[in-house]
Design a protein around this motif. Sequence first.
Motif, PDB file in Angstrom:
ATOM      1  N   VAL A 173       0.821  -1.211   0.000  1.00 16.55           N
ATOM      2  CA  VAL A 173       0.000   0.000   0.000  1.00 16.55           C
ATOM      3  C   VAL A 173       0.852   1.257   0.000  1.00 16.55           C
ATOM      4  O   VAL A 173       0.348   2.344  -0.288  1.00 16.55           O
ATOM      5  CB  VAL A 173      -0.960   0.025   1.208  1.00 16.55           C
ATOM      6  N   GLU A 174       2.143   1.149   0.329  1.00 16.11           N
ATOM      7  CA  GLU A 174       2.984   2.336   0.468  1.00 16.11           C
ATOM      8  C   GLU A 174       4.251   2.165  -0.358  1.00 16.11           C
ATOM      9  O   GLU A 174       4.653   1.051  -0.698  1.00 16.11           O
ATOM     10  CB  GLU A 174       3.295   2.594   1.939  1.00 16.11           C
ATOM     11  N   HIS A 175       4.895   3.317  -0.665  1.00 12.50           N
ATOM     12  CA  HIS A 175       6.037   3.256  -1.573  1.00 12.50           C
ATOM     13  C   HIS A 175       6.820   4.559  -1.476  1.00 12.50           C
ATOM     14  O   HIS A 175       6.255   5.626  -1.211  1.00 12.50           O
ATOM     15  CB  HIS A 175       5.527   3.053  -3.008  1.00 12.50           C
ATOM     16  N   VAL A 176       8.134   4.473  -1.699  1.00  8.50           N
ATOM     17  CA  VAL A 176       8.978   5.657  -1.867  1.00  8.50           C
ATOM     18  C   VAL A 176       9.363   5.748  -3.334  1.00  8.50           C
ATOM     19  O   VAL A 176       9.963   4.818  -3.884  1.00  8.50           O
ATOM     20  CB  VAL A 176      10.238   5.599  -0.990  1.00  8.50           C
ATOM     21  N   ASP A 177       8.983   6.862  -3.975  1.00  6.52           N
ATOM     22  CA  ASP A 177       9.366   7.102  -5.367  1.00  6.52           C
ATOM     23  C   ASP A 177      10.789   7.645  -5.360  1.00  6.52           C
ATOM     24  O   ASP A 177      11.046   8.776  -4.932  1.00  6.52           O
ATOM     25  CB  ASP A 177       8.398   8.115  -5.990  1.00  6.52           C
ATOM     26  N   THR A 178      11.729   6.845  -5.833  1.00  6.35           N
ATOM     27  CA  THR A 178      13.147   7.209  -5.786  1.00  6.35           C
ATOM     28  C   THR A 178      13.657   7.740  -7.118  1.00  6.35           C
ATOM     29  O   THR A 178      14.863   7.756  -7.363  1.00  6.35           O
ATOM     30  CB  THR A 178      13.981   5.990  -5.364  1.00  6.35           C
ATOM     31  N   SER A 179      12.749   8.197  -7.979  1.00  6.74           N
ATOM     32  CA  SER A 179      13.172   8.666  -9.298  1.00  6.74           C
ATOM     33  C   SER A 179      14.077   9.887  -9.210  1.00  6.74           C
ATOM     34  O   SER A 179      14.896  10.123 -10.109  1.00  6.74           O
ATOM     35  CB  SER A 179      11.949   8.984 -10.160  1.00  6.74           C
ATOM     36  N   LEU A 180      13.960  10.683  -8.152  1.00  5.33           N
ATOM     37  CA  LEU A 180      14.823  11.848  -7.967  1.00  5.33           C
ATOM     38  C   LEU A 180      15.772  11.678  -6.786  1.00  5.33           C
ATOM     39  O   LEU A 180      16.903  12.161  -6.824  1.00  5.33           O
ATOM     40  CB  LEU A 180      13.975  13.109  -7.770  1.00  5.33           C
ATOM     41  N   ALA A 181      15.320  11.034  -5.730  1.00  7.96           N
ATOM     42  CA  ALA A 181      16.159  10.821  -4.546  1.00  7.96           C
ATOM     43  C   ALA A 181      15.487   9.779  -3.672  1.00  7.96           C
ATOM     44  O   ALA A 181      14.296   9.488  -3.821  1.00  7.96           O
ATOM     45  CB  ALA A 181      16.357  12.125  -3.775  1.00  7.96           C
ATOM     46  N   ASP A 182      16.265   9.206  -2.752  1.00  8.03           N
ATOM     47  CA  ASP A 182      15.730   8.229  -1.806  1.00  8.03           C
ATOM     48  C   ASP A 182      15.726   8.840  -0.412  1.00  8.03           C
ATOM     49  O   ASP A 182      16.289   9.921  -0.180  1.00  8.03           O
ATOM     50  CB  ASP A 182      16.580   6.960  -1.837  1.00  8.03           C
ATOM     51  N   LEU A 183      15.089   8.150   0.520  1.00  8.67           N
ATOM     52  CA  LEU A 183      15.084   8.578   1.914  1.00  8.67           C
ATOM     53  C   LEU A 183      16.294   8.021   2.647  1.00  8.67           C
ATOM     54  O   LEU A 183      16.907   7.034   2.221  1.00  8.67           O
ATOM     55  CB  LEU A 183      13.802   8.097   2.601  1.00  8.67           C
ATOM     56  N   ASP A 184      16.628   8.642   3.758  1.00  2.00           N
ATOM     57  CA  ASP A 184      17.662   8.143   4.664  1.00  2.00           C
ATOM     58  C   ASP A 184      16.963   7.250   5.682  1.00  2.00           C
ATOM     59  O   ASP A 184      16.348   7.733   6.638  1.00  2.00           O
ATOM     60  CB  ASP A 184      18.363   9.315   5.342  1.00  2.00           C
TER      61      ASP A 184
END
Length: 762
Positions: free
Chosen positions: A640-651
Amino acid sequence: MNKAITDGIVLMPLPFAAGLGVWSSGDGTPGSDTYALSGNGVFVAADQDFGGCLEINKTSGTTRVRYMGETPILPGCYLRVTARFKAVAGPLPNVRIAAFAGDNSGDPVGGLDLTAPSTSLTTYGEIVEVSAIVGTGDRNGVDLVWQGAAYGHFGIDLTGPNGGLVRLDDLVIEDITSAFQRDMLSLVDVRDYGAIGDGSADDSAAFEAADAAAQGRTVLVSKGVYKLEDSVTLSSRVKFEGTVVQSANHRFILQKDFNYATYVDAFGDEETAFKKAYQALLNFSDHESLDLCGRRITLSEPLDMQAADPSRTVFATRRVIRNGQFQPEPGSAWNTDSVTSQATYSASNPNQLTNVIDVANVVVGARVSGTGVGREIYVRATNVGQKTVTLSQPLYDAVGTQTYTFRRYKYLLDFSGYDDLAQFVIDDVEFQCNGHASGILLAPQGLTFHLRDCFVTKPKNRGLTSIGTGCQGMMIDRCNFASNEQPLPVQDRTTIGFNANANDVKIRDNRVALFKHFCVLGGTGTLISGNHWFHGDNEDNGVRKGGIIITTPNCKSIITGNYCDNNFIEWTNEHSAEPALGAQFSFGGLTITGNIFTTNDVADWFNFIVIKPYGPNHFIHGFSVVSNVFRSINGFIDKVEHVDTSLADLDYGRMRGVTFAANTFHSVRDEVYNPAILSHDESTPTRTWVAENAPYLPFGGRARFVDSVMADGPLKDSSDATVYEMPYVNTDYGPDQSEVRFVFKTAVEGRIRYQVRMDNPL
């Protein structure tokens, strides 16, 4: 009505028998010659037809008889002056009613007709009656229209050949107002107070005079076109048979009949009527709302609300427009204006473009697009002299010089001409845009704009647009937004329900269908509750777009009790001039609780919650996803959740305060929790147990901490003896740091239950 009766006013002149000293052979003013001293007139006591009368010898080109008493000329009062003649001897003259008109200072009033049409005497001894009607209104049958006169010296003229002898009966002056006013108990006609109604003369004073005389009766605006060259306020009720014309610089305020229908009657034209009614709304304290009376107003062009009352650029008193509909008349006036221009951007001046080429062609309210420009960036202001453009939000990756495109959409109601507009409410109004126009453009600045119980139907580009902070504290309640792009697949849509740039926005109990995005929100302190937004289509494995776009990382907002249908919540920092994490807050302060999320016929990679950082080093600090229902129909989704890393990722090593709990998952392969209570089995005795946690922790987070571990049943060693010991743990284990390593003193087998977190404890 008869003034002689109602007001005790004496209209009748003295009879000739009372003496000729009050009858002038001049104009009737004090000091003029009288017939008491003149040899040209004598009193005849016993004429067989008239009784007492004045016998006049015509000796000059115009022989005059004027009563020296002042007969009052009252607004709304009509007088008939009657004279009876007969020729006695000599040449036969012409006769007519004539008078002197004086003002309140006793001076003659110029520009008025002072003589009525002439009648010729043709037979000796024949009685000839002549009369004339005098009044302040230019009405059919009125011979002498006297506006500005306070009184008159009335009488007669003899013209034509000299030498004749004529006898004149006593002059009669009577009030015949009732012949001109149809219902004297209820109507006061503006024509009776000097209004001309020819579309040229200024009738402002006459309208005010009629209103002052009404005293509870209705003011009647008879047939005609009445030009008002000054502001006019009418405290009486008004009935319109004619129409009014008035410039935008003057106000027409109807205190008793303040509603749109009356203004349509007054001005005849729908657009003009609304502008004048709106102008009155802002300048009249007795009414806080303008009732459109359920009427549909068809607009030929965008309605510049500030231009409707050009005297104001700031307004901060609560006002309401309610109960009606606006729609555009198709035409080129609704075409989007597009301008391209080169400009320079610097992150040190985040809300401004400088060195803008042809800045005079860039219009306030235009949407800005270009490389490194986030969604819903608008021109808030321009400065031609300094060649600058002020932006509604910063740009995330546009440092340097490039060519921008400025697209100016056209809105039914355009408030962008104000500097500041506060406490404005639109209630129970439909914006029937029909694919030709957008809905509402807010002022650059203002507090607590409120849209409630409204329909925004088929906007061409946008339902509601904020180009600055005119959305501070904005409330949108119980409204219906319906897209003009409903037949299109999601990926081909361009329309957006609305946007906001400022804080404390409340979005409650709305229904939104089939836009590209429901809303783009750039402020903090937003409350989103009780809404249903649907943005799907009928394509198999269809693409979905973000329904709600949050562009402030530390947004301090809550999304609760909503129905999110075939779209997702997207959380970005695209409105940051320096999107890489520095001294500013990172993603946090968002609560998503008690919502229903559903989708159908989508690819398995679809997600309901997406975080998209536009720069590196960001993390989550304070995010609660609790008691929601996530459901996929006609197929499974992975997560249900996601990080879009097309520009950057999370720490992922700095996560803190993330809660995923008490949610319900239907047709979702990987159910996520934080903290996650998991179990791990080993069927062969071993000292080191390694548990994979990636499918269960949100956003692919690392296994950062284990809060607790317990044996779920007995732990057995290689001899099948029960072992009573607990392991120590290694977190952030494995190539993806998503594993937990449990190390026992003794090699054991069995099951353990543990609670693992992807965020850091306090």
